[in-house]
Design a protein around this motif. Structure first.
Motif, short mmCIF file in Angstrom:
data_model
loop_
_atom_site.label_atom_id
_atom_site.label_comp_id
_atom_site.label_asym_id
_atom_site.label_seq_id
_atom_site.Cartn_x
_atom_site.Cartn_y
_atom_site.Cartn_z
N UNK A 1 27.20 -7.60 17.64
CA UNK A 1 28.33 -7.94 16.77
C UNK A 1 28.06 -9.22 15.98
N UNK A 2 27.37 -10.18 16.59
CA UNK A 2 27.01 -11.40 15.86
C UNK A 2 26.06 -11.08 14.72
N UNK A 3 25.07 -10.18 14.98
CA UNK A 3 24.14 -9.77 13.92
C UNK A 3 24.89 -9.07 12.80
N UNK A 4 25.81 -8.18 13.15
CA UNK A 4 26.62 -7.50 12.13
C UNK A 4 27.41 -8.50 11.31
N UNK A 5 28.00 -9.51 11.99
CA UNK A 5 28.77 -10.55 11.30
C UNK A 5 27.92 -11.28 10.28
N UNK A 6 26.69 -11.65 10.67
CA UNK A 6 25.80 -12.37 9.76
C UNK A 6 25.47 -11.51 8.54
N UNK A 7 25.12 -10.22 8.77
CA UNK A 7 24.76 -9.34 7.66
C UNK A 7 25.94 -9.12 6.73
N UNK A 8 27.12 -8.87 7.31
CA UNK A 8 28.31 -8.66 6.48
C UNK A 8 28.64 -9.90 5.67
N UNK A 9 28.53 -11.07 6.31
CA UNK A 9 28.83 -12.32 5.61
C UNK A 9 27.84 -12.55 4.47
N UNK A 10 26.57 -12.20 4.69
CA UNK A 10 25.59 -12.29 3.61
C UNK A 10 26.01 -11.44 2.43
N UNK A 11 26.48 -10.22 2.72
CA UNK A 11 26.92 -9.32 1.65
C UNK A 11 28.12 -9.88 0.90
N UNK A 12 29.04 -10.51 1.65
CA UNK A 12 30.25 -11.08 1.02
C UNK A 12 29.89 -12.19 0.05
N UNK A 13 29.02 -13.11 0.46
CA UNK A 13 28.71 -14.23 -0.42
C UNK A 13 27.85 -13.77 -1.59
N UNK A 14 27.10 -12.68 -1.43
CA UNK A 14 26.32 -12.16 -2.55
C UNK A 14 27.23 -11.62 -3.65
N UNK A 15 28.48 -11.26 -3.30
CA UNK A 15 29.42 -10.71 -4.27
C UNK A 15 30.36 -11.76 -4.83
N UNK B 1 30.77 -28.94 -0.29
CA UNK B 1 30.23 -28.05 0.73
C UNK B 1 29.10 -27.19 0.15
N UNK B 2 28.08 -26.99 0.97
CA UNK B 2 26.97 -26.10 0.62
C UNK B 2 26.86 -25.05 1.72
N UNK B 3 26.81 -23.79 1.32
CA UNK B 3 26.70 -22.67 2.26
C UNK B 3 25.41 -21.92 1.97
N UNK B 4 24.60 -21.69 3.00
CA UNK B 4 23.31 -21.02 2.83
C UNK B 4 23.16 -19.88 3.83
N UNK B 5 22.47 -18.83 3.40
CA UNK B 5 22.07 -17.77 4.30
C UNK B 5 20.58 -17.52 4.10
N UNK B 6 19.87 -17.22 5.18
CA UNK B 6 18.43 -16.98 5.11
C UNK B 6 18.07 -15.85 6.08
N UNK B 7 17.34 -14.87 5.58
CA UNK B 7 16.88 -13.75 6.39
C UNK B 7 15.38 -13.61 6.22
N UNK C 1 3.10 -8.51 15.45
CA UNK C 1 4.32 -9.22 15.07
C UNK C 1 5.39 -8.22 14.63
N UNK C 2 6.58 -8.42 15.12
CA UNK C 2 7.76 -7.76 14.60
C UNK C 2 8.91 -8.71 14.86
N UNK C 3 9.03 -9.71 13.98
CA UNK C 3 9.91 -10.87 14.20
C UNK C 3 10.95 -10.93 13.10
N UNK C 4 12.22 -10.92 13.48
CA UNK C 4 13.32 -10.93 12.52
C UNK C 4 14.27 -12.07 12.85
N UNK C 5 14.75 -12.75 11.82
CA UNK C 5 15.75 -13.80 12.02
C UNK C 5 16.72 -13.82 10.85
N UNK C 6 17.95 -14.16 11.13
CA UNK C 6 18.97 -14.28 10.09
C UNK C 6 19.86 -15.47 10.43
#
Length: 239
Positions: A4-18, A61-67, A80-85
């Motif tokens: 659920x935390x991963x889903x939250x991060x991905x959804x939030x990334x989509x929100x700020x992209x819009x 305020x500055x808000x950043x997302x990185x994947x 290697x199969x390493x993912x971070x968000x």
């Protein structure tokens, strides 16, 4: 919970992209695609390193997302199969060059023997040098770390998170930047994490550059580490 935390991060990334444009809001998008290939008579290896960063700056305020996703094989075996968000914010509400920060990070890493790792924390930071073409920053804070390792070991700990970050730009042509962390557990002296990313970019146009990236990571509790050198391109746009 970690899913659920991963889903939250991905959804939030989509929100700020819009997010909509306005006169007092500034945006930054950077897409990096790098890799390496080595083939000899006795074997072969390849590595792909892809990253997407998005930032919003508005008033104090500055808000950043990185994947980021690192994938590689050596002699047809997975290396290697390493993912971070990551989501983080900076709040400028006090002394000049000084700010507060907060972060939420999710990671999974084959090379570091991590099934799942979630970190959340708060801290302070100070810009030692804060010029347009020369920037040096140091920050410190506390993060809560809950992890599930490939050995099926589950543990929770609080860590001190110390970071040194810098950015040097020479004549709008060469960019050298890096972000280096060390995170020590308060509970065990031999439980620490090192994350180091350093990039050299040669600008071809205002929004595109050739990039070489050197990344080092160590998870001492699993006695695992990786060191990767990749090269490719970065698309970088402020608007």
């Amino acid at each position: 919970m970690k899913k659920w935390i991963l889903v939250l991060i991905i959804v939030f990334n989509c929100v700020i992209m819009k997010a909509q444009y306005n006169d007092s809001t500034f945006y930054h998008v950077a897409l990096t695609a790098t890799g390496s290939l080595n083939e000899t008579s006795t074997g072969n290896a390849y590595l792909l390193n892809n990253g997407l960063n998005f930032g919003i700056k508005k008033k104090d305020i500055v808000l950043n997302s990185a994947t980021n996703w690192l994938y590689g094989k050596q002699n047809s075996l997975l290396s290697n199969n390493d993912f971070s968000s990551t989501l983080n914010f900076n709040l400028y509400k006090s002394l000049p060059h000084f700010y507060y920060w907060g972060l939420l990070n999710y990671a999974t890493s084959y090379s570091l023997k991590i099934n799942h790792q979630v970190q959340a924390g708060l801290g302070i930071a100070y810009n030692i040098i804060d010029k347009e073409n020369f920037y040096v920053n140091i920050s410190d804070g506390v993060v809560y770390d809950t992890s599930n390792l490939l050995s099926d070991t589950k543990y929770d700990t609080y860590r001190n998170s110390l970071r040194l970050q810098y950015r040097i730009k020479i004549k709008e042509l060469i960019l050298f930047e890096g972000s280096n962390f060390i995170q020590n557990s308060f509970a065990k002296g031999d439980d620490y994490i090192i994350r180091s990313t350093n990039k050299l970019g040669i600008q071809l146009k205002k929004w595109i550059s050739l990039t070489t990236s050197l990344n080092y990571n160590r998870m001492n509790i699993t006695r695992s580490e990786n060191l990767n050198l990749t090269y490719g391109i970065t698309l970088d746009k402020y608007f």
